[in-house]
Design a protein around this motif. Structure first.
Motif, short mmCIF file in Angstrom:
data_model
loop_
_atom_site.label_atom_id
_atom_site.label_comp_id
_atom_site.label_asym_id
_atom_site.label_seq_id
_atom_site.Cartn_x
_atom_site.Cartn_y
_atom_site.Cartn_z
N ARG A 338 5.81 90.70 36.91
CA ARG A 338 5.20 89.40 36.58
C ARG A 338 5.85 88.84 35.32
O ARG A 338 6.20 87.68 35.23
N PHE A 339 6.01 89.72 34.29
CA PHE A 339 6.63 89.28 33.04
C PHE A 339 8.09 88.87 33.25
O PHE A 339 8.53 87.88 32.70
N PHE A 340 8.82 89.69 34.02
CA PHE A 340 10.24 89.37 34.24
C PHE A 340 10.36 87.96 34.81
O PHE A 340 11.23 87.20 34.46
N GLY A 345 12.77 84.70 34.42
CA GLY A 345 13.10 84.10 35.71
C GLY A 345 13.71 85.08 36.68
O GLY A 345 14.49 84.71 37.56
N LEU A 346 13.38 86.38 36.55
CA LEU A 346 13.97 87.38 37.45
C LEU A 346 13.00 87.73 38.57
O LEU A 346 11.81 87.92 38.34
N ILE A 943 17.56 95.70 33.19
CA ILE A 943 16.54 95.60 34.23
C ILE A 943 17.31 95.69 35.53
O ILE A 943 18.28 94.94 35.72
N THR A 944 16.93 96.60 36.41
CA THR A 944 17.74 96.69 37.63
C THR A 944 16.97 97.35 38.76
O THR A 944 16.00 98.08 38.53
N CYS A 975 12.09 97.24 41.30
CA CYS A 975 12.30 97.59 42.71
C CYS A 975 11.79 96.51 43.66
O CYS A 975 10.87 95.76 43.35
N GLN A 976 12.39 96.51 44.86
CA GLN A 976 11.91 95.62 45.91
C GLN A 976 11.05 96.42 46.87
O GLN A 976 11.42 97.53 47.27
#
Length: 1500
Positions: A338-340, A345-346, A943-944, A975-976
């Motif tokens: 949520r923060f990203f 905007g990630l 971040i990845t 993660c997705q």
């Protein structure tokens, strides 16, 4: 492990390996000039051949010498730079410049003195004779110059290799000459005997992508010979993880069962490597499961595990599916996401990397620019650390943006010297306009200028009536007035302001008096009209005369005595002096000046043609600003608008370009010094940073009040206070001090002459007062000393005590004044000369370390200038103050610290925005590495999502970074969830090493390599290399098909070798008059000896162009022919040569991208000509060509090919099978035509085998060929799949791939067989369309279910038009360029390609999609037959047969070819025989390695 299969990849340069010593010197040159020369002196005698040592000794010696002038962090970065070979390009650039000289025979060092060269130091005197009579050499920005340049001395350029004896002999001689002030000494690297090795590069990625084998495209021809170097297989990798067993650790723990472990490992490798596809339910959670595996590892190994899992993901996926994911971790990841999204905007799955809050995009920024960033950050952090700031406070200060916002400053236009011609609020002309400021908020059409009865927009012209530009400016102003533009116009006349000025002799004065007279009789508007009519009498090229003025006045005011109005005792003389004063006071520089709301226009904007457009832009741009302030209620109807504008902080009493200039120099104030200035003999020995520190330590400051208060701004006033100029500057600064609470003043005396007791009375008195009195008394006393009468009295012998002020401690003053030595003055003088670089007696101001000056002799610098200097410096200083206050240190020290930090940050930081990254949860979802506490550390945050391409590249990068720098690292998992397909379909290696490696015997190990060990053998791989944007690489020396790697059929392994063929020079080009890119303009790049090495065409998208080059200095020119006839280069940015030169010198000296901006302009007589003209304008008539033949003029490039009858055929292929098809296609073309044929191939993807074979084939079958290449521009959406990239090349760059001389090109797919003469197709009338394609056949009925264009999107889009196939097309390039088809196709592609589901057959869908914008001529159906879509009956008439894929049977291409086309096998046999023959000749050494000389063939 011997039977496991491996693939390795290397990338080398074309140029020979450069000595590391020279690369290290370039690294130091970027630190500072002084460090470079210290290093050169220190390393004179080391050369790898001399001392019997090994490469290791040589390398360590270089590091040791460099370490003497570098900090430990910088030494680590130097090791990295040497491992990257980052400066090899710089050294090679000098090597290329030396080659241009060219070097004299047999000598390893030589000098060039104004064009005369010699190898012998003894001949220096000879070549120096009359040197200055010969032309001076061109110096590059990267040249190493020993002492500051002096143009009156001869230039000696030494070409040599540091560390060799020959170099040393010259160097010592030239140093003594340079220090003695008799020559300018310039050093350029030159290696006389280059190495046999090449440079092994790193900083790129290699992937083995798993190919879809739906349609088989593998060649069945066997390849022999494996060239794998076995040393690359390293079994001691500490993290050698197979199915959860860490074999590296196990071998260390249980050395006794090493052999059994090897067996177990081999068994596991074989079982994992068979990559059976996973079910969808198994795929769903792979991203979270991989993250869980990584986070479960010990912290020290987590990065390695991440690298291992992401880079080899396809082979690890099956074992990862068994991992259990902790629900708290999943929650934390989702919280963070949520923060990203909100802050950065990630989205889930995106990546980001921040170093000290600076965002780094590894897609765009190459490692070389990251190295620069690390070095710059290290300088900043070490500077802050030296000032005693550490840890968190240091990072707080780093985050400040101290760069002044580029706000423009303006001057106050509320001045009686301004004659207002109109007033929108009072004049009856505007009475019908609405008068409320709220009108601004009413919606209008874009670009409409609102007419409101308020003086929102004010234009003031400050003019000299005699200037030639004045009449045109006034006419433009009149035009604004007549056309009801809402603009208030004001004039200021600048004329002779002396008392005896006479309007009967000086037309300027006369004009002013005439204006005043008419204004008094009638009003300013009429006076303005009168002036316009006076100027109307002045013919172009004439000057204004008294007669023009008198005749106009006599005509309009016949009853008036004109001479009394204009004469010397005229009653109409007001504002004559005021106008000149206003002009001087604003400090605006040469006339004419235009001000919009007080903001000065740039010089070129005052050109009357420009002024109109610029004015309209300003009005529209500022309307938005006024809307905002009205909307926010800051401006309402009761306020005077002009007052409101003039009260903005950007309006200052005086504009001083010296203060506002963006070129700024700073003192380095971070050094520690315990010394002061009292002992000159010690001071003289200090280094320059230490001198600055010593001066700072010993200054006593003046401030407004004597209280404990942190003052964020410090001005040092430099001048000779025993001279009136220095006293004047000091006096103005004291006047300003009265009004400023933020400021403290330090005084530094810079004596004009050698100091004695007699000529330094005031300087000593000031110093004494500062050191013995309180601030107020010292201030009053010093103010008294700045008065001229005081100085005069002292000079006549008055006693200093006569000037004491009330309250002073006289006894203390007197005692010190009589005993003070001159040491402090000598120290100050040495500081001014050596550090600030000003001459004796010159004045300067240092504002928080920023040097303003030296001021010219009579330059005014007054109280208003100090006010301006403070207003631009205060914002940054205040920000620093808030951070420094938290350190709670004593006020004076705090003020010092602010000054020093400000100087450091302003000079070193680049002003990019830093992201503040604080608030993410890192308990369960992040890898954390803590820094070593006592040293400076970098804040690194990544971040990845571990199963993305970004992670494959990021993890090895972070591992290397961890070895280079001390960092506080946090890697957040992003993660997705719910994956529906395999997230990574490739195995990836990123080639990067933290430092140079050696073999056991101490020699250099072969350079960095991408190693793929233990590769699974069943999949079919294609090898793709991902290099930095500006590199063009080509595959060399491998006989394997890198497009189809099938390891089962390979013994041992495959070694792929690539070579860096070119470094790109990219640029953007605009036409200044239109602001548009000049379509069809051509540039060439070359050297003075060989002007055209490569050429290119400018695209209309962004005016983009690219040229292929290599390190060196190159000259960019407009191409001879139409480009050069019509255009000239107007200006350029980013090149090496100074602006305003016709030839643009561009220096390529690094592996980073080089992008230049070029503006061109049409020549005045060619204003109406176009570059791309229709029809025959370019094909000159017969007589012109004969005339050119006689006069030897440049042959028009268009003539070259029109007269030769050639069929131009373009094709692309990749992989051995398609290259085999391609050769057969060529053969079938050649068998069916009598016309000469020229083939154009896209070079980017051809295999070394094909490139080697093609010259022989061309010779045997008698055709021409050219290899063209173009690098996919970085701004155009990138494709990642090789096949789609190749499709892109088929359609997207047709306008720039071929020279303008080629006017028709036929594209023929590699897998086609031609049965007719293609000349017919070339001659076919396209009826005005830029290209012709064949529509898809409809005759084979059983395939109806597969005809996707019959329904859905396509049916709707085509609206009854046909869907065309892209296997064969003909392009009329003239028409194509004329209608900018290429630019339209790229524009449409850019829009559509962002969506991964559109353009599934890129090369075909794009032109079909654009059919309404770029028409397609449908070719007759028989031009292309393919079995999939056309019935058997039509095959007899087919002119070409294409082997389309069949979606129903999925038959492999090879089988299809043999079945469908009977003649295919004959062609195939014929070519195989020919290849066999060549093989045999090669073995017997008959053919030369290259036969390119015999074949007309060039490369673009």
């Amino acid at each position: 492990m011997a039977d496991s299969k491996a693939v390795t990849t290397t990338l080398t340069t074309k140029w020979p390996s450069t000595p590391l010593l020279l690369e290290a010197s370039e690294f130091l040159a970027e630190e500072s000039k002084a460090k470079f020369w210290d290093f050169v002196d220190a390393t004179q005698e080391i050369h790898p051949e001399d001392h019997e040592g090994t490469d290791t000794l040589y390398y360590n010696h270089v590091l040791q010498k460099a370490g003497e002038v570098l900090t430990p962090v910088q030494v680590n970065l130097l090791k990295f730079a040497l491992s990257l070979r980052a400066y090899s390009a710089t050294v090679q650039m000098f090597q290329q410049i030396a080659a241009e000289e060219p070097p004299p025979e047999n000598c390893s060092a030589f000098i060039n003195v104004h064009g005369e060269k010699t190898c012998s130091p003894d001949r220096l005197e000879v070549v120096l004779q009359n040197a200055l009579e010969r032309p001076s050499p061109y110096l590059f920005k990267g040249d190493h110059i020993k002492a500051p340049l002096r143009s009156e001395l001869p230039f000696v350029i030494l070409y040599g290799e540091i560390g060799t004896e020959e170099f040393s002999r010259f160097h010592k001689l030239l140093c003594s000459k340079s220090d003695g002030g008799s020559v300018n000494y310039i050093l350029r690297h030159y290696v006389a005997y280059p190495s046999k090795e090449k440079v092994f590069l790193s900083g790129y990625g290699v992937e083995l992508a798993i190919k879809s084998t739906e349609y088989k495209a593998k060649d069945d021809t066997q390849v022999t010979g494996s060239e794998l170097n076995t040393t690359v297989i390293n079994e001691n990798d500490p993290v050698d993880e197979v199915q959860g067993f860490l074999f590296g650790k196990l071998k260390q723990l249980y050395p006794e069962i090493k052999e059994q472990l090897k067996e177990l490992r081999k068994h596991l490798v074989e079982s994992t490597n068979e990559m059976a596809p996973l079910k969808v339910w198994q795929l769903q959670d792979l991203s979270f499961q991989t993250a869980a595996r990584i986070l479960a590892a010990p912290t020290d190994d987590a990065l390695m595990v991440m690298r291992d899992l992401s880079q080899n993901f396809p082979t690890k996926a099956r074992s990862i599916t068994r991992t259990v994911v902790n629900s708290d971790m999943r929650k934390e990841v989702e919280e963070n996401q949520r923060f990203f999204k909100e802050t950065l905007g990630l989205h889930p799955g995106d990546s980001a990397l921040f170093i000290n809050g600076l965002s780094i995009d590894l897609d765009v920024q190459d490692v070389f620019s990251v190295l620069d960033l690390l070095r710059n950050e290290a300088r900043l952090m070490e500077g802050l650390h030296d000032l005693g700031i550490q840890g968190n406070e240091l990072h707080e200060l780093l985050k400040l943006n101290v760069h002044p916002a580029d706000s423009d400053y303006g001057v106050d236009i509320r001045n009686p010297a301004v004659y207002w011609i109109n007033n929108l609020e009072m004049d009856s002309k505007y009475r019908t306009w609405p008068s409320s400021v709220q009108e601004l908020l009413r919606p209008t059409f874009p670009g409409v200028i609102r007419q409101i009865r308020k003086n929102f927009h004010n234009l003031v012209l400050i003019i000299d009536p005699m200037d030639e530009s004045t009449p045109e400016l006034l006419t433009t102003a009149e035009m604004f007035y007549i056309n009801d533009i809402p603009l208030r116009i004001g004039l200021v006349f600048v004329v002779d302001d002396s008392d005896e000025a006479d309007g009967l002799k000086d037309p300027g004065v006369a004009l002013l008096r005439a204006f005043n007279f008419v204004a008094d009789e009638l009003d300013n508007m009429n006076a303005f009209q009168t002036i316009i009519s006076i100027y109307n009498k002045v013919m172009p090229g004439e000057k204004l005369t008294i007669e023009h003025i008198i005749s106009t006045l006599e005509k309009d005011f016949s009853n008036v005595e004109v001479t009394s109005i204009l004469g010397s005792d005229s009653a109409y003389d007001r504002n004559r002096k005021e106008g000149k004063d206003y002009f001087k006071q604003t400090g605006l520089g040469p006339l004419p000046i235009g001000l919009y709301n007080g903001m000065p226009y740039l010089r070129d904007q005052l050109d009357p043609d420009e002024l109109e457009t610029v004015m309209m832009h300003k009005i529209l741009d500022n309307t938005a600003y006024f809307q905002k302030v009205v909307y926010l209620g800051e401006l309402n109807n009761d306020q005077d608008v002009v007052d409101f504008i003039m009260n903005q902080p950007t309006i200052v009493p005086r504009i001083n370009p010296r203060i506002l200039s963006s070129e700024r120099e700073y003192l380095s104030l971070s050094a520690n010094a315990d010394d002061g200035v009292d002992d000159y003999s010690r001071f003289a020995l200090l280094k320059s940073e230490e001198k600055s520190a010593a001066v700072a330590n010993s200054i006593s400051y003046l401030s407004k009040r004597d209280d404990k208060y942190i003052r964020p701004l410090t001005f040092w006033i430099i001048g000779d206070f025993d001279d009136s100029s220095g006293r004047q500057l000091l006096y103005e600064s004291l006047k300003h001090l009265k009004s400023s609470n933020n400021l403290r003043l330090g005084l530094i005396n810079n004596p004009t002459n050698e100091p004695t007791k007699e000529n330094t009375v005031i300087a000593r008195a000031i110093w004494t007062a500062l050191n013995t009195q309180n601030v107020n008394n010292a201030k009053n006393f010093i103010t008294k000393l700045t008065k001229e009468e005081t100085a005069k009295a002292l000079a006549e012998g008055a006693d200093i005590m006569e000037f004491a002020v009330g309250g002073m401690e006289n006894a203390a003053f007197k005692k010190m004044f009589e005993s003070v030595s001159l040491d402090f003055i000598l120290s100050h003088s040495s500081f001014c000369k050596d550090v600030v670089k000003v001459n004796g007696g010159q004045r300067a101001i240092i504002s928080n370390g920023r040097i303003v000056g030296p001021l010219e002799e009579n330059e005014i610098f007054n109280q208003n200038d100090f006010h301006l200097l403070e207003s631009i410096a205060i914002e940054a200083a205040e920000k620093i103050k808030t951070k420094v206050q938290m350190l709670s240190i004593e006020e004076d020290l705090a003020s010092d610290l602010i000054m020093k930090v400000d100087s450091l940050l302003s000079s070193k930081s680049k002003g990019e925005a830093r992201v503040d990254l604080q608030f993410f949860e890192e308990r369960l979802s992040a890898i954390k590495l803590r820094p070593k506490e006592d040293q400076v550390y970098f804040e690194v945050m990544a971040i990845t999502d571990p199963v993305t391409r970004d992670a494959q590249r990021l993890s090895p990068f972070l591992l290397v970074l961890n070895q280079l720098i001390n960092m506080n690292l946090r890697v957040f998992m992003n993660c997705q969830a719910k994956l529906s397909e395999m997230p990574l379909k490739s195995i990836y290696r990123y080639v990067l090493e933290p430092e140079t490696t050696f073999k056991a015997d101490g020699s250099f190990a072969p350079g960095p390599v991408a190693k793929f060990l233990d590769m699974p053998q069943s999949p079919l791989f294609t090898l793709i290399i991902n290099t930095p944007e500006s590199w063009m690489v080509e595959s060399v020396h491998t006989s394997y098909d890198l497009d189809n790697i099938y390891l089962e059929e390979v013994d041992g392994g495959i070694a792929a070798e690539y070579e860096l063929e070119y470094l790109l020079l990219e640029g953007h080009c605009y036409d200044v008059s239109t602001g548009q890119p000049p379509r069809g303009l051509q540039f060439t790049l070359g050297t003075s000896a060989n002007p055209v090495i490569v050429d290119t065409i400018v695209m209309a998208n962004l005016g983009y162009f690219q040229l292929k080059a290599n390190p060196g200095a190159w000259i960019l020119r407009l191409r001879k022919g139409r480009s050069e006839d019509i255009y000239k280069i107007y200006s350029h940015d980013g090149a090496d040569s100074p602006p305003g030169t016709d030839e643009v010198t561009v220096v390529l000296d690094s592996f980073k991208s080089k992008i230049i901006k070029v503006k061109v302009q049409k020549k005045p007589e060619k204003m109406n000509e176009e570059l791309l003209s229709d029809g025959n304008a370019e094909n000159e008539g017969f007589w012109e060509s004969i005339k050119r033949g006689f006069t030897g003029g440049p042959k028009s490039e268009e003539l070259k090919l029109d007269k030769e009858d050639v069929i131009n055929i373009f094709s692309v292929a990749s992989g051995h099978l398609y290259e085999r098809f391609l050769r057969i296609m060529m053969l079938s073309v050649l068998k069916h035509t009598e016309t000469p044929v020229k083939f154009w191939f896209l070079k980017n993807y051809l295999s070394p085998t094909f490139k080697e074979f093609i010259p022989h084939m061309a010779k045997k079958y008698g055709f021409q060929y050219e290899l063209v290449q173009y690098k996919w521009p970085r701004w155009l959406h990138q494709q990642t799949e090789k096949q789609r990239i190749i499709w892109g090349y088929k359609i997207l760059f047709l306008d720039v791939l071929f020279p303008l001389a080629v006017d028709k090109i036929l594209f023929v797919d590699a897998d086609q067989i031609v049965r007719a003469d293609l000349k017919e197709l070339r001659e076919l009338d396209l009826e005005g369309a830029p290209y012709g394609y064949t529509p898809f056949c409809d005759s084979r009925k059983e395939m109806d279910g597969y005809r996707f264009w019959r329904s859905g999107y396509w049916a709707n889009h085509l609206q009854g038009r046909k869907y065309h196939i892209s296997a064969l097309y003909v392009v009329d390039l003239k028409k194509f360029r004329k209608i900018a088809a290429g630019d339209r196709l790229r524009g449409q592609y850019q829009g559509l390609s962002q969506d991964p589901n559109s353009l599934s057959n890129l090369d075909q869908d794009l032109p079909n999609n654009m059919i309404h914008q770029v028409p397609i001529k449908s070719l007759p159906q028989h031009w292309l037959w393919c079995e999939t879509w056309c019935d058997e009956a039509s095959k007899k008439k087919a002119k070409t047969i294409d082997l389309c894929n069949n979606p129903m049977t999925k038959e492999p291409k090879l089988e299809a070819a043999m079945r469908i086309v009977p003649e295919w096998q004959d062609y195939d046999q014929e070519l195989k025989q020919f290849q066999k023959l060549l093989q045999e000749e090669k073995l017997n050494g008959l053919t030369h390695a290259s036969t390119e000389g015999h074949v007309p063939h060039t490369e673009f």
